[in-house]
Design an enzyme around this catalytic site. Structure first.
Site, PDB file in Angstrom:
ATOM      1  N   GLY A   1     -13.998 -16.841   6.061  1.00  0.00           N
ATOM      2  CA  GLY A   1     -13.426 -17.559   7.184  1.00  0.00           C
ATOM      3  C   GLY A   1     -12.542 -16.717   8.061  1.00  0.00           C
ATOM      4  O   GLY A   1     -13.007 -15.914   8.858  1.00  0.00           O
ATOM      5  N   GLY A   2     -11.221 -16.887   7.914  1.00  0.00           N
ATOM      6  CA  GLY A   2     -10.288 -16.248   8.838  1.00  0.00           C
ATOM      7  C   GLY A   2     -10.181 -17.061  10.118  1.00  0.00           C
ATOM      8  O   GLY A   2     -10.829 -18.094  10.303  1.00  0.00           O
ATOM      9  N   TRP A   3      -9.350 -16.593  11.034  1.00  0.00           N
ATOM     10  CA  TRP A   3      -9.116 -17.327  12.274  1.00  0.00           C
ATOM     11  C   TRP A   3     -10.406 -17.550  13.059  1.00  0.00           C
ATOM     12  O   TRP A   3     -10.663 -18.654  13.559  1.00  0.00           O
ATOM     13  CB  TRP A   3      -8.106 -16.584  13.132  1.00  0.00           C
ATOM     14  CG  TRP A   3      -7.777 -17.292  14.418  1.00  0.00           C
ATOM     15  CD1 TRP A   3      -8.225 -16.999  15.662  1.00  0.00           C
ATOM     16  CD2 TRP A   3      -6.925 -18.426  14.554  1.00  0.00           C
ATOM     17  NE1 TRP A   3      -7.714 -17.878  16.584  1.00  0.00           N
ATOM     18  CE2 TRP A   3      -6.905 -18.768  15.927  1.00  0.00           C
ATOM     19  CE3 TRP A   3      -6.181 -19.198  13.655  1.00  0.00           C
ATOM     20  CZ2 TRP A   3      -6.170 -19.844  16.425  1.00  0.00           C
ATOM     21  CZ3 TRP A   3      -5.444 -20.273  14.144  1.00  0.00           C
ATOM     22  CH2 TRP A   3      -5.448 -20.578  15.513  1.00  0.00           C
TER      23      TRP A   3
ATOM     24  N   GLU B   1      -8.863 -21.879   8.248  1.00  0.00           N
ATOM     25  CA  GLU B   1      -7.723 -22.081   9.157  1.00  0.00           C
ATOM     26  C   GLU B   1      -8.076 -23.092  10.246  1.00  0.00           C
ATOM     27  O   GLU B   1      -8.560 -22.698  11.291  1.00  0.00           O
ATOM     28  CB  GLU B   1      -7.321 -20.748   9.776  1.00  0.00           C
ATOM     29  CG  GLU B   1      -6.939 -19.683   8.767  1.00  0.00           C
ATOM     30  CD  GLU B   1      -6.438 -18.393   9.400  1.00  0.00           C
ATOM     31  OE1 GLU B   1      -5.909 -18.421  10.531  1.00  0.00           O
ATOM     32  OE2 GLU B   1      -6.590 -17.344   8.756  1.00  0.00           O
TER      33      GLU B   1
ATOM     34  N   TYR C   1       4.182 -15.033   8.299  1.00  0.00           N
ATOM     35  CA  TYR C   1       4.248 -14.322   9.579  1.00  0.00           C
ATOM     36  C   TYR C   1       3.650 -15.189  10.676  1.00  0.00           C
ATOM     37  O   TYR C   1       3.164 -16.298  10.411  1.00  0.00           O
ATOM     38  CB  TYR C   1       3.508 -12.985   9.485  1.00  0.00           C
ATOM     39  CG  TYR C   1       2.208 -13.054   8.714  1.00  0.00           C
ATOM     40  CD1 TYR C   1       1.041 -13.542   9.284  1.00  0.00           C
ATOM     41  CD2 TYR C   1       2.154 -12.644   7.380  1.00  0.00           C
ATOM     42  CE1 TYR C   1      -0.140 -13.618   8.574  1.00  0.00           C
ATOM     43  CE2 TYR C   1       0.979 -12.717   6.659  1.00  0.00           C
ATOM     44  CZ  TYR C   1      -0.173 -13.206   7.260  1.00  0.00           C
ATOM     45  OH  TYR C   1      -1.334 -13.287   6.540  1.00  0.00           O
ATOM     46  N   ASP C   2       3.723 -14.681  11.906  1.00  0.00           N
ATOM     47  CA  ASP C   2       3.278 -15.414  13.101  1.00  0.00           C
ATOM     48  C   ASP C   2       4.073 -16.703  13.303  1.00  0.00           C
ATOM     49  O   ASP C   2       3.563 -17.681  13.859  1.00  0.00           O
ATOM     50  CB  ASP C   2       1.778 -15.730  13.049  1.00  0.00           C
ATOM     51  CG  ASP C   2       0.907 -14.501  13.202  1.00  0.00           C
ATOM     52  OD1 ASP C   2       1.440 -13.455  13.601  1.00  0.00           O
ATOM     53  OD2 ASP C   2      -0.300 -14.580  12.912  1.00  0.00           O
TER      54      ASP C   2
ATOM     55  N   TRP D   1      -1.077  -8.512   5.097  1.00  0.00           N
ATOM     56  CA  TRP D   1      -1.996  -8.527   6.239  1.00  0.00           C
ATOM     57  C   TRP D   1      -1.487  -7.499   7.240  1.00  0.00           C
ATOM     58  O   TRP D   1      -0.443  -7.674   7.838  1.00  0.00           O
ATOM     59  CB  TRP D   1      -2.103  -9.894   6.917  1.00  0.00           C
ATOM     60  CG  TRP D   1      -3.083  -9.783   8.055  1.00  0.00           C
ATOM     61  CD1 TRP D   1      -2.793  -9.444   9.351  1.00  0.00           C
ATOM     62  CD2 TRP D   1      -4.509  -9.903   7.980  1.00  0.00           C
ATOM     63  NE1 TRP D   1      -3.945  -9.363  10.094  1.00  0.00           N
ATOM     64  CE2 TRP D   1      -5.012  -9.642   9.271  1.00  0.00           C
ATOM     65  CE3 TRP D   1      -5.399 -10.200   6.956  1.00  0.00           C
ATOM     66  CZ2 TRP D   1      -6.385  -9.676   9.546  1.00  0.00           C
ATOM     67  CZ3 TRP D   1      -6.748 -10.244   7.249  1.00  0.00           C
ATOM     68  CH2 TRP D   1      -7.230  -9.988   8.535  1.00  0.00           C
TER      69      TRP D   1
END
Length: 447
Positions: A146-148, A205, A281-282, A425
């Site tokens: 997956g991932g963003w 996500e 983070y973010d 990351w």
């Protein structure tokens, strides 16, 4: 390049230990339980695309010393098709099979110094990960799905009993059994990647919460995520009875409490997970017009947002929802978020900005290995020791980032809070000496 200095970090250990011990109680540390003394997970994401502009082949994990300080490498990412299957596709935006297992890796980039020949069954990053595991037998490699950008169709895959069974079976077949599609020249084939991947990491996500525009989102995602984990655990255990191994299952979880409630059944999901990595983070970035912290341990005094995000907010949020603390692995960024055109004076924090700062690969986003060179070269390093974050400011441009002192403070927080370890990351953001990864190794060493 300046070499890694253990003595300097020893001094930082003493300083940051005092800082963490002096911190006020939270939901995490109020119970007074000691931190874990053994078995910390040290998880690093290796990005498929890092071999290009960042010139970060798998070999650097070995030569930098990073591999010997990691327990897991998560390969980012595997894709999910619209009909709910794991698949490899070389089409634009759909994958990079060339990087994965087709590219002949030259001798100078090879873990064992031996060049690949065109058309071998297992070339590219997958072949190098196999060589890395041979050199570091205790290292486990996970395929992260997956991932963003590739969470678009997770909801389809998780929707029904039948779709979940088919999705999980396709992922185990492709990655753990290693049955790769045969590419031009001959790379791939039945069992070509067998043994490269030990387990599955789910990076959806987000269930029932907006991620990248275009993602399929359904209210039932929350319950279906739990059911998907149960199906993964069932099939992984069945496969493990054949291989006589335990195949781990992990997931990447959000920092936003609202996202936690919308997409996850709290305590239930940890029945199936070996552990979960938590977004650390973010918290803020250049989608906002005011400079801020992106990865602070605690919400800084004077923060303009109430409520706000921090590591403490994220970790406490999961514990309050039933997560076992020893199954929470804290995410640490190897990059910074940056703004330029900053006005308002002072140290630059919480000030208006004109837009993202210029950077090497993408405006507003810069790797630690680049940011570390700014300190003393027109930029001043600022620290909030109580909140646990650092930033660089030259009067106009502002970067929020984690340097070794901040990373070490976070490892001591992990120990005191009784968490399961640290996640990175991503590994290609570190310098050639693996300074940040060595710092995590030092901070999570059992004494």
């Amino acid at each position: 390049m300046r070499s890694f200095r253990p003595r300097r970090l020893t001094a930082l250990v003493a300083l940051t230990t005092l800082l963490v011990i002096a911190a006020p109680p939270t939901a995490v540390n109020a119970a007074g339980k000691p931190g874990r003394s053994t078995g910390y997970h040290r998880v690093g994401y290796f990005t498929q695309w890092g071999i290009y502009g960042r010139a970060f082949p798998v070999k650097k994990l070995d030569t930098s010393g990073a591999a010997s300080r990691l327990t897991h490498v998560n390969y980012a990412f595997g894709n999910v098709s619209e009909d709910g299957r794991c698949y490899v596709d070389g089409g634009p935006g759909e994958g990079d099979a060339w990087a994965d297992y087709q590219r002949p890796v030259p001798a100078q980039e090879s873990v064992d110094g031996v060049a690949d020949a065109w058309g071998e069954p297992l070339n590219g990053n997958f072949g190098q990960l196999a060589k890395l595991k041979a050199k570091h037998p205790g290292l486990q490699v996970m395929i992260s799905l997956g991932g963003w950008s590739w969470s678009t169709y997770f909801s389809n895959a998780a929707r029904t009993d039948a779709s979940r069974r088919a999705f999980v079976a396709s992922c185990i077949d492709l990655y753990l059994k290693g049955n790769l599609p045969v590419l031009d020249g001959g790379s791939g084939g039945p069992g070509a990647a067998a043994g490269v991947f030990d387990g599955i990491d789910l990076d959806w996500e987000w269930p029932n919460w907006p991620g990248e525009p275009g993602n399929v989102i359904r209210p039932e995602d929350r319950e279906n995520f739990t059911k998907l984990l149960a199906e993964f655990r069932r099939q992984l255990d069945a496969y493990g009875r054949q291989t006589r191994q335990h195949h781990p299952l992990t997931a990447f979880l959000p920092a936003n409490p609202a996202t936690m409630d919308a997409g996850y059944e709290g305590r239930k999901i940890f029945k199936y997970l070996d552990f979960a990595t938590v977004q650390g983070y973010d918290f803020h970035g250049t989608w906002e017009t005011v400079t801020n912290q992106q990865s602070a341990l605690r919400v800084p005094k004077g923060a303009p947002d109430d409520p706000d995000f921090s590591v403490e907010v994220a970790v406490d949020g999961w514990i309050a929802r039933g997560a076992p603390r020893h199954k929470l692995v804290l995410g640490i960024p190897y990059y910074g978020q940056g703004w330029t055109g900053v006005t308002g004076g002072g140290n630059g924090l919480f000030q208006p900005a004109a837009g993202p700062a210029p950077a090497t690969h993408a405006a507003g986003y810069e790797d630690y290995k680049q940011l570390k060179n700014l300190a003393g070269n027109g930029f001043t390093v600022h620290r909030d020791l109580r909140a646990g974050h650092a930033w660089l400011f030259d009067g106009t441009t502002f970067w929020t980032y984690d340097d070794p002192a901040v990373v070490l403070q976070k490892t001591l927080y992990i120990r005191r809070a009784g968490l399961g370890g640290a996640m990175i990351w991503s590994l290609d953001g570190d310098d050639d000496n693996a300074t940040l990864t060595r710092t995590i190794g030092l901070g999570l060493t059992t004494w």
